[in-house]
Design a protein around this motif. Structure first.
Motif, PDB file in Angstrom:
ATOM      1  N   ALA A   1       0.823  -1.214   0.000  1.00  0.00           N
ATOM      2  CA  ALA A   1       0.000   0.000   0.000  1.00  0.00           C
ATOM      3  C   ALA A   1       0.855   1.260   0.000  1.00  0.00           C
ATOM      4  N   ALA A   2       1.981   1.234   0.712  1.00  0.00           N
ATOM      5  CA  ALA A   2       2.857   2.409   0.779  1.00  0.00           C
ATOM      6  C   ALA A   2       3.491   2.716  -0.576  1.00  0.00           C
TER       7      ALA A   2
ATOM      8  N   ARG B   1       1.717   6.651  -6.467  1.00  0.00           N
ATOM      9  CA  ARG B   1       1.422   6.554  -7.903  1.00  0.00           C
ATOM     10  C   ARG B   1      -0.066   6.644  -8.217  1.00  0.00           C
ATOM     11  N   PHE B   2      -0.889   6.074  -7.330  1.00  0.00           N
ATOM     12  CA  PHE B   2      -2.310   5.934  -7.647  1.00  0.00           C
ATOM     13  C   PHE B   2      -3.168   6.356  -6.452  1.00  0.00           C
ATOM     14  N   PRO B   3      -4.312   6.992  -6.712  1.00  0.00           N
ATOM     15  CA  PRO B   3      -5.180   7.466  -5.622  1.00  0.00           C
ATOM     16  C   PRO B   3      -6.047   6.337  -5.063  1.00  0.00           C
TER      17      PRO B   3
ATOM     18  N   GLY C   1      -9.237   4.156  -4.514  1.00  0.00           N
ATOM     19  CA  GLY C   1     -10.228   3.791  -5.527  1.00  0.00           C
ATOM     20  C   GLY C   1      -9.634   3.148  -6.753  1.00  0.00           C
ATOM     21  N   THR C   2      -8.304   3.162  -6.875  1.00  0.00           N
ATOM     22  CA  THR C   2      -7.634   2.518  -8.005  1.00  0.00           C
ATOM     23  C   THR C   2      -7.916   1.015  -7.992  1.00  0.00           C
ATOM     24  N   ARG C   3      -8.122   0.447  -9.168  1.00  0.00           N
ATOM     25  CA  ARG C   3      -8.394  -0.990  -9.268  1.00  0.00           C
ATOM     26  C   ARG C   3      -7.120  -1.796  -9.013  1.00  0.00           C
ATOM     27  N   VAL C   4      -7.273  -2.826  -8.210  1.00  0.00           N
ATOM     28  CA  VAL C   4      -6.173  -3.735  -7.888  1.00  0.00           C
ATOM     29  C   VAL C   4      -6.643  -5.156  -8.163  1.00  0.00           C
ATOM     30  N   LEU C   5      -5.845  -5.914  -8.884  1.00  0.00           N
ATOM     31  CA  LEU C   5      -6.116  -7.334  -9.114  1.00  0.00           C
ATOM     32  C   LEU C   5      -5.198  -8.146  -8.216  1.00  0.00           C
ATOM     33  N   ASP C   6      -5.782  -8.959  -7.343  1.00  0.00           N
ATOM     34  CA  ASP C   6      -5.015  -9.826  -6.452  1.00  0.00           C
ATOM     35  C   ASP C   6      -5.096 -11.253  -6.988  1.00  0.00           C
ATOM     36  N   VAL C   7      -4.045 -11.673  -7.673  1.00  0.00           N
ATOM     37  CA  VAL C   7      -4.018 -12.993  -8.325  1.00  0.00           C
ATOM     38  C   VAL C   7      -3.573 -14.054  -7.322  1.00  0.00           C
ATOM     39  N   GLY C   8      -4.300 -15.170  -7.284  1.00  0.00           N
ATOM     40  CA  GLY C   8      -4.007 -16.206  -6.303  1.00  0.00           C
ATOM     41  C   GLY C   8      -4.353 -15.721  -4.910  1.00  0.00           C
ATOM     42  N   CYS C   9      -5.539 -15.105  -4.793  1.00  0.00           N
ATOM     43  CA  CYS C   9      -5.925 -14.407  -3.559  1.00  0.00           C
ATOM     44  C   CYS C   9      -6.253 -15.337  -2.408  1.00  0.00           C
TER      45      CYS C   9
ATOM     46  N   ALA D   1      -7.726  -0.409   2.811  1.00  0.00           N
ATOM     47  CA  ALA D   1      -6.851   0.748   2.570  1.00  0.00           C
ATOM     48  C   ALA D   1      -7.428   1.681   1.515  1.00  0.00           C
ATOM     49  N   GLY D   2      -8.583   1.307   0.925  1.00  0.00           N
ATOM     50  CA  GLY D   2      -9.278   2.202   0.016  1.00  0.00           C
ATOM     51  C   GLY D   2      -9.179   1.867  -1.452  1.00  0.00           C
ATOM     52  N   TYR D   3      -8.596   0.711  -1.775  1.00  0.00           N
ATOM     53  CA  TYR D   3      -8.474   0.339  -3.181  1.00  0.00           C
ATOM     54  C   TYR D   3      -9.631  -0.559  -3.610  1.00  0.00           C
TER      55      TYR D   3
END
Length: 246
Positions: free
Chosen positions: A43-44, A49-51, A53-61, A73-75
């Motif tokens: 997250a840090a 780089r990104f505000p 609400g930015t989309r995050v893909l967690d592969v193998g979650c 954390a807001g993503y």
């Protein structure tokens, strides 16, 4: 059996742990212990780089430890896993929390075929469980939006990791079920750097994730001899090598 990056036996092994994934004293205890430090590290590095609400893909979650932490954390997180039972456990745990979080049961190959792109992708503790790490990285790059960031964590193939992550965790302390890891599939930082360059990535940051016996928790450190974290970014104008045909 293997389909693309997915090894069926690996998926079955993690599906079998789905019901106790969120039990922080159960078989996923080491993941619970390291999740706070690794999520904070990721997250840090997203934040400059990104505000939110930015989309995050967690592969193998898996059942969503990192996915939930990043959503809190807001993503805007999409958790992806080939294991149906772990995805169901993730959905059940997230229910009612009103988080910007969704889960999808499927493969990275199928998601890439849909044309989806994400500014941030995470694949933590995944590389040592896929069929071909180099091809898997190329697959992740195909899902990465221009200017995006890719976060990885894995286990280094060293005598220390054999003693700590294999013998210690699985046989002595029994923190993990026996057979969770194959030490021969651990990846050294040099090998990972080579794979990243072949996939059109530049390593932008690295760190170790070390267990403090005195404090009884994991912490980010300079010691990469067992667990380590990587942030990579696409090299402008580069072209990743194609993944092998399935």
């Amino acid at each position: 059996m293997q389909t693309g990056s997915v090894i069926a036996e690996e998926i079955a092994q993690f599906n079998a742990l789905a019901a106790r994934w969120w039990d922080d004293t159960g078989p996923m205890r080491p993941l619970h212990m390291m999740n706070g430090p690794r999520a904070a590290w990721v997250a840090a590095r997203i934040a400059p780089r990104f505000p939110p609400g930015t989309r995050v893909l967690d592969v193998g979650c898996g059942a969503g430890l990192l996915s939930e932490a990043l959503a809190k954390a807001g993503y805007d997180v999409l958790g992806l896993d080939a294991g149906g039972e772990v995805i169901e456990a993730a959905r059940l745990h997230a229910a009612g929390q009103n988080l910007p979080l969704a889960y999808h049961h499927g493969t990275a190959e199928a998601l890439a075929a849909s044309g989806a792109k994400f500014p941030v992708i995470t694949a933590l503790e995944v590389l040592e469980h896929v069929a071909d790490p180099r091809a898997f990285l190329s697959l992740l790059v195909s899902l990465l939006a221009p200017g995006g960031l890719l976060f990885l964590s894995t286990l280094n193939r060293t005598p220390a990791s054999f003693m700590v992550a294999k013998l210690g965790a699985e046989y002595v302390l029994r923190l993990l079920p026996r057979g969770t890891h194959d030490w021969r599939k651990f990846i050294t930082p040099v090998e990972l750097g080579r794979h990243c360059r072949a996939a059109g990535l530049r390593l932008a940051d690295t760190a170790g994730l070390s267990f403090s016996a005195r404090l009884r928790h994991f912490q980010v450190s300079r010691d990469m001899s067992v667990n380590y974290l990587v942030m990579a970014e696409a090299v402008e104008g580069s072209r990743a090598l194609p993944a092998p045909a399935r």
